[in-house]
Scaffold this motif. Structure first.
Motif, PDB file in Angstrom:
ATOM      1  N   VAL A  21       0.839  -1.200   0.000  1.00 22.15           N
ATOM      2  CA  VAL A  21       0.000   0.000   0.000  1.00 22.15           C
ATOM      3  C   VAL A  21       0.871   1.245   0.000  1.00 22.15           C
ATOM      4  O   VAL A  21       0.600   2.224  -0.696  1.00 22.15           O
ATOM      5  CB  VAL A  21      -0.931  -0.015   1.229  1.00 22.15           C
ATOM      6  N   ILE A  27      -3.024   2.325  -8.510  1.00 21.54           N
ATOM      7  CA  ILE A  27      -4.155   2.134  -7.600  1.00 21.54           C
ATOM      8  C   ILE A  27      -4.604   0.682  -7.587  1.00 21.54           C
ATOM      9  O   ILE A  27      -5.024   0.154  -6.561  1.00 21.54           O
ATOM     10  CB  ILE A  27      -5.319   3.054  -8.012  1.00 21.54           C
ATOM     11  N   LEU A 100     -12.305   7.400 -12.288  1.00 21.84           N
ATOM     12  CA  LEU A 100     -11.078   8.209 -12.311  1.00 21.84           C
ATOM     13  C   LEU A 100     -10.422   8.153 -13.686  1.00 21.84           C
ATOM     14  O   LEU A 100      -9.979   9.166 -14.232  1.00 21.84           O
ATOM     15  CB  LEU A 100     -10.097   7.697 -11.257  1.00 21.84           C
ATOM     16  N   VAL A 103     -12.033  10.434 -16.181  1.00 23.50           N
ATOM     17  CA  VAL A 103     -11.761  11.868 -16.060  1.00 23.50           C
ATOM     18  C   VAL A 103     -10.303  12.200 -16.341  1.00 23.50           C
ATOM     19  O   VAL A 103      -9.988  13.169 -17.009  1.00 23.50           O
ATOM     20  CB  VAL A 103     -12.098  12.392 -14.649  1.00 23.50           C
ATOM     21  N   ARG A 104      -9.391  11.392 -15.806  1.00 22.70           N
ATOM     22  CA  ARG A 104      -7.981  11.776 -15.823  1.00 22.70           C
ATOM     23  C   ARG A 104      -7.122  10.923 -16.732  1.00 22.70           C
ATOM     24  O   ARG A 104      -5.949  11.212 -16.909  1.00 22.70           O
ATOM     25  CB  ARG A 104      -7.406  11.695 -14.382  1.00 22.70           C
ATOM     26  N   ALA A 112      -3.000  11.355 -10.013  1.00 23.19           N
ATOM     27  CA  ALA A 112      -4.393  11.686  -9.741  1.00 23.19           C
ATOM     28  C   ALA A 112      -4.529  12.774  -8.689  1.00 23.19           C
ATOM     29  O   ALA A 112      -5.537  13.454  -8.628  1.00 23.19           O
ATOM     30  CB  ALA A 112      -5.144  10.435  -9.294  1.00 23.19           C
ATOM     31  N   ALA A 113      -3.504  12.938  -7.838  1.00 21.63           N
ATOM     32  CA  ALA A 113      -3.634  13.865  -6.714  1.00 21.63           C
ATOM     33  C   ALA A 113      -3.550  15.306  -7.185  1.00 21.63           C
ATOM     34  O   ALA A 113      -2.576  15.705  -7.810  1.00 21.63           O
ATOM     35  CB  ALA A 113      -2.548  13.584  -5.681  1.00 21.63           C
ATOM     36  N   THR A 114      -4.599  16.084  -6.915  1.00 27.41           N
ATOM     37  CA  THR A 114      -4.580  17.503  -7.291  1.00 27.41           C
ATOM     38  C   THR A 114      -4.708  18.400  -6.076  1.00 27.41           C
ATOM     39  O   THR A 114      -4.262  19.532  -6.096  1.00 27.41           O
ATOM     40  CB  THR A 114      -5.747  17.835  -8.235  1.00 27.41           C
ATOM     41  N   MET A 115      -5.327  17.893  -5.011  1.00 28.36           N
ATOM     42  CA  MET A 115      -5.607  18.749  -3.866  1.00 28.36           C
ATOM     43  C   MET A 115      -4.409  18.794  -2.927  1.00 28.36           C
ATOM     44  O   MET A 115      -3.897  17.768  -2.502  1.00 28.36           O
ATOM     45  CB  MET A 115      -6.840  18.243  -3.139  1.00 28.36           C
ATOM     46  N   LYS A 116      -3.959  19.979  -2.645  1.00 29.89           N
ATOM     47  CA  LYS A 116      -2.825  20.168  -1.742  1.00 29.89           C
ATOM     48  C   LYS A 116      -3.196  21.217  -0.713  1.00 29.89           C
ATOM     49  O   LYS A 116      -4.148  21.966  -0.888  1.00 29.89           O
ATOM     50  CB  LYS A 116      -1.596  20.651  -2.532  1.00 29.89           C
ATOM     51  N   ASN A 117      -2.406  21.291   0.320  1.00 30.83           N
ATOM     52  CA  ASN A 117      -2.656  22.311   1.341  1.00 30.83           C
ATOM     53  C   ASN A 117      -2.382  23.709   0.792  1.00 30.83           C
ATOM     54  O   ASN A 117      -1.349  23.952   0.256  1.00 30.83           O
ATOM     55  CB  ASN A 117      -1.758  22.096   2.553  1.00 30.83           C
TER      56      ASN A 117
ATOM     57  N   ARG B 151     -18.431  13.009 -10.060  1.00 29.14           N
ATOM     58  CA  ARG B 151     -17.702  12.430 -11.185  1.00 29.14           C
ATOM     59  C   ARG B 151     -16.685  13.398 -11.783  1.00 29.14           C
ATOM     60  O   ARG B 151     -16.135  13.132 -12.832  1.00 29.14           O
ATOM     61  CB  ARG B 151     -18.649  11.957 -12.293  1.00 29.14           C
ATOM     62  N   VAL B 156     -13.900  12.490  -7.672  1.00 27.53           N
ATOM     63  CA  VAL B 156     -13.456  11.100  -7.762  1.00 27.53           C
ATOM     64  C   VAL B 156     -12.223  10.892  -6.902  1.00 27.53           C
ATOM     65  O   VAL B 156     -12.080   9.873  -6.219  1.00 27.53           O
ATOM     66  CB  VAL B 156     -13.176  10.739  -9.235  1.00 27.53           C
ATOM     67  N   GLU B 157     -11.329  11.889  -6.891  1.00 27.81           N
ATOM     68  CA  GLU B 157     -10.135  11.772  -6.056  1.00 27.81           C
ATOM     69  C   GLU B 157     -10.522  11.666  -4.584  1.00 27.81           C
ATOM     70  O   GLU B 157      -9.965  10.855  -3.832  1.00 27.81           O
ATOM     71  CB  GLU B 157      -9.250  12.995  -6.288  1.00 27.81           C
ATOM     72  N   LYS B 161      -9.621   8.463  -2.252  1.00 31.63           N
ATOM     73  CA  LYS B 161      -8.834   8.615  -1.020  1.00 31.63           C
ATOM     74  C   LYS B 161      -9.601   8.053   0.161  1.00 31.63           C
ATOM     75  O   LYS B 161      -9.048   7.340   0.999  1.00 31.63           O
ATOM     76  CB  LYS B 161      -8.519  10.092  -0.783  1.00 31.63           C
ATOM     77  N   ILE B 168      -7.765   0.504   4.551  1.00 29.05           N
ATOM     78  CA  ILE B 168      -6.576   0.230   5.369  1.00 29.05           C
ATOM     79  C   ILE B 168      -6.946   0.282   6.846  1.00 29.05           C
ATOM     80  O   ILE B 168      -6.544  -0.575   7.643  1.00 29.05           O
ATOM     81  CB  ILE B 168      -5.464   1.242   5.050  1.00 29.05           C
ATOM     82  N   ASP B 238      -9.148  16.815   2.227  1.00 33.01           N
ATOM     83  CA  ASP B 238      -9.309  16.470   0.810  1.00 33.01           C
ATOM     84  C   ASP B 238     -10.727  16.006   0.513  1.00 33.01           C
ATOM     85  O   ASP B 238     -11.337  16.413  -0.475  1.00 33.01           O
ATOM     86  CB  ASP B 238      -8.318  15.363   0.419  1.00 33.01           C
ATOM     87  N   GLU B 241     -13.146  18.904   0.751  1.00 35.21           N
ATOM     88  CA  GLU B 241     -13.039  19.838  -0.355  1.00 35.21           C
ATOM     89  C   GLU B 241     -13.642  19.250  -1.632  1.00 35.21           C
ATOM     90  O   GLU B 241     -14.353  19.925  -2.362  1.00 35.21           O
ATOM     91  CB  GLU B 241     -11.571  20.205  -0.592  1.00 35.21           C
ATOM     92  N   GLN B 302      -5.224  27.786   6.139  1.00 42.04           N
ATOM     93  CA  GLN B 302      -6.121  27.385   5.061  1.00 42.04           C
ATOM     94  C   GLN B 302      -6.821  28.574   4.424  1.00 42.04           C
ATOM     95  O   GLN B 302      -7.184  29.535   5.108  1.00 42.04           O
ATOM     96  CB  GLN B 302      -7.175  26.405   5.574  1.00 42.04           C
ATOM     97  N   ARG B 307     -11.839  23.213   3.532  1.00 39.70           N
ATOM     98  CA  ARG B 307     -10.621  22.628   4.113  1.00 39.70           C
ATOM     99  C   ARG B 307     -10.436  23.116   5.542  1.00 39.70           C
ATOM    100  O   ARG B 307     -10.077  22.347   6.431  1.00 39.70           O
ATOM    101  CB  ARG B 307      -9.394  23.006   3.280  1.00 39.70           C
ATOM    102  N   TYR B 311     -10.158  20.789   8.978  1.00 40.69           N
ATOM    103  CA  TYR B 311      -9.168  20.767  10.063  1.00 40.69           C
ATOM    104  C   TYR B 311      -9.798  21.151  11.391  1.00 40.69           C
ATOM    105  O   TYR B 311      -9.383  20.676  12.453  1.00 40.69           O
ATOM    106  CB  TYR B 311      -8.008  21.694   9.726  1.00 40.69           C
TER     107      TYR B 311
END
Lengths: 117, 495
Positions: A21, A27, A100, A103-104, A112-117, B151, B156-157, B161, B168, B238, B241, B302, B307, B311
């Motif tokens: 993992v 994925i 996914l 779309v991508r 695939a990861a687009t969201m960040k802090n 979609r 989708v992300e 996630k 897990i 994530d 958002e 933020q 988001r 938090y």
């Protein structure tokens, strides 16, 4: 064949799953590794069910057969439930991977990861 | 199954049946607008069956335990049934306008949400490890589908996630459960406690043996995902958002409440006797301290409101965990339930507070389409009612008297002090002071910044009713906490 050996096998499978993992970018491979973790749990559940004395039998002088069988199978029932739920989990996971990909056009986690802090 | 079993699991069955009915109604009805109303009215059925179990009107409900002891409808479970049904009704009411943007998919959205709710109701009633696991998955899988509902790439992300991390977490939880089962020979929480007190234990090892310790640590780690506690906090911003905002509101309140219910039940029912409580109390206290600090520090920087609220829910979970860790005296004494009583009151107050905040945010952002904090600039002028409700909610999250947020923090921290966790209460108070920065920043944006346009924003009446009820609850139960406290105390007579 002792309980310890089976538990070690289960721990090894679980560790391989966690490693998969964490290290894999695809994925699909991640979903397979998660499946491995569930299967490690199934192995441990069956081993405990096979090797340990259930609570119902420990204190009873002459165990009532029906109750004993039902409780002695707890680990097996646990395993069946885990297998069923894990199958549902993977089905949903693959459905989301399809969405996914539409779309991508990728199945790599890092792309695939687009969201960040 | 006997008639008695049917009465006990009637609330969960009614909720799942309502969800199935909505799927059929979505196919059969031409006018899809009434689906949301149908869902809210239909929630009366699980509410009625829960009230019936609480007051004992019909059927044989004297023995709350059913299905060979796997499910119980005791006061503790019913308390959370009421909370979950109320939260679901409020979220559905407030999101009717939002749902109209998704033509053709409204029925599925509502049905998945209600399936998840029936799983949560089962989760708070379960007192057997296999039942707990299955109902946990029933709550998680519909949520993953809902998160991916738009979609789009981000949606989708978010779904992916959530699904991967939740899988897990359940694997860790299962591994822990199997070890508990292996070392005690039972999956029933009460028999586990009995066996732990009977079997020979090594005094130098926590929980009497390292096997049980491994089990407890892994179970806490698994539930930590659902509670959104460090180290499982990373999915929260994530998913909030990327997913539809009504789902974020539902997740932040209902899912968290169910997870806290089940961890309180597992820890207090299966590991609730004297030497055992000391072993897990320290673990939970450390998690609480780390969670509130990490959640607050990450919220500070933020820019996206969803988001930031994500938090914020992480740090709120930290405050609640402080109450779970506050176990001082032995079972049966008055001090034993002070901590959980605080947590139950906190969860109820938090439901009102966070709903007021999230539903106001939905009302504004679905009109402006701008989810940045700067998008709320000047809302005090453009939408005075919603801005006021949002302010009430934010002040309660911060813990300003006389809101319900202040009272809940007071109860939880005083329970922590009484059980000798003074350092934890100090960290909690410092964190509250830090959180003022980001909560008040939103209030400042609404009242002291210039709006981008002067066009007023009119809120949907149903949404306004739901948000207003939540905000009224914040004020009423903050000024007069006795009713909720009494309810929480009565719910905890099972411990």
């Amino acid at each position: 064949m002792t309980l310890e050996n089976v538990l070690l096998l289960s721990a090894a499978l679980f560790s391989i799953g966690i490693y998969g993992v964490m290290s894999r970018r695809s994925i699909i491979t991640t979903l397979m590794s998660i499946e491995l973790m569930f299967n490690a749990v199934v192995v441990a559940a069956i081993a405990f069910s096979r090797f340990t004395l259930p609570a119902s039998l420990a204190n009873v002088e002459s165990p009532v057969q029906a109750a004993a069988v039902r409780l002695a199978l707890t680990g097996h029932v646990f395993a069946v439930f885990i297998i069923a739920v894990a199958a549902a989990e993977v089905a949903l996971g693959l459905a989301i991977v399809f969405a996914l990909y539409r779309v991508r056009e990728t199945t790599e986690i890092t792309d695939a990861a687009t969201m960040k802090n | 199954m006997t008639a008695h079993d049917w009465w006990i699991i009637a609330p969960e069955l009614a909720a799942a049946g309502l969800a199935a009915l909505l799927v059929i109604a979505d196919l059969a009805l031409r006018n899809k607008r009434i689906l949301a109303e149908l869902a809210v009215i239909g929630l009366a059925a699980p509410l009625f069956f829960s009230l019936n179990l609480w007051f004992g009107w019909y059927g044989d409900t004297t023995d709350p335990s059913a299905l060979f002891g796997a499910i119980t409808a005791d006061r503790f479970a019913l308390f959370f049934h009421f909370l979950l049904i109320g939260v679901s009704a409020a979220v559905i009411l407030a999101s009717t306008k939002y749902l109209e943007r998704m033509p053709g998919l409204r029925g599925e959205f509502l049905a998945l949400m209600l399936f998840s709710m029936s799983g949560m109701m089962m989760l708070v009633s379960a007192k057997e490890l296999v039942a707990i696991y299955v109902s946990l998955e029933l709550t998680a899988l519909p949520v993953a589908a809902l998160a991916a509902f738009h979609r789009g790439a981000r949606s989708v992300e978010a779904g992916l996630k959530f699904l991967v991390l939740s899988a897990i977490a359940s694997a860790l939880l299962l591994y822990g459960m199997v070890y508990i089962y292996g070392f005690t020979g039972s999956t029933n929480l009460e028999i586990i406690l009995q066996r732990l007190n009977e079997i020979p234990s090594q005094p130098d090892q926590p929980f009497g043996s390292y096997g049980v310790l491994l089990g407890v640590v892994l179970i806490v780690a698994g539930f930590a995902f659902k509670m959104a506690v460090v180290p499982w906090q990373m999915w929260v911003p994530d998913v909030y958002e990327g997913s539809p905002t009504p789902l974020a509101a539902f997740l932040s309140v209902a899912s968290k409440a169910a997870a806290f219910a089940v961890i309180i039940r597992v820890l207090y029912a299966a590991f609730g006797s004297e030497p055992l409580t000391q072993d897990w109390s320290g673990l939970i206290a450390a998690l609480a301290a780390v969670t509130m600090t990490v959640g607050n520090l990450l919220a500070l920087s933020q820019k996206n409101i969803k988001r930031l609220l994500g938090y914020s829910t992480v740090s709120q979970a930290g405050y609640m965990l402080a109450g779970v860790a506050a176990v001082s005296a032995n079972s049966g004494s008055a001090g034993f339930i002070a901590g959980p009583q605080g947590v139950l009151y906190y969860l109820m107050g938090y439901a009102f507070t966070n709903l007021a905040v999230f539903l106001s945010v939905i009302a504004i952002t679905h009109r402006t389409g701008n989810e940045l904090i700067s998008g709320l600039n000047g809302m005090g002028r453009r939408s005075p009612v919603v801005a006021m409700l949002l302010t009430v909610g934010l002040l309660s999250l911060l813990g300003v008297p006389p809101t319900v947020g202040f009272m809940s923090k007071a109860f939880v921290f005083s329970a922590a002090v009484n059980s000798g966790l003074i350092w934890l209460a100090v960290i909690g108070v410092v964190n509250t002071a830090v959180s003022a920065y980001y909560y008040l920043r939103i209030v400042r944006a609404m009242y002291f910044e210039e709006p981008s346009s002067d066009e007023p924003i009119r809120a949907d009446l149903r949404a306004l009713a739901a948000t207003g009820t939540a905000a009224a609850g914040v004020a009423v139960f903050g000024i007069g906490p006795w009713f909720l406290l009494k309810l929480a105390e009565e719910s905890l007579t099972i411990l």
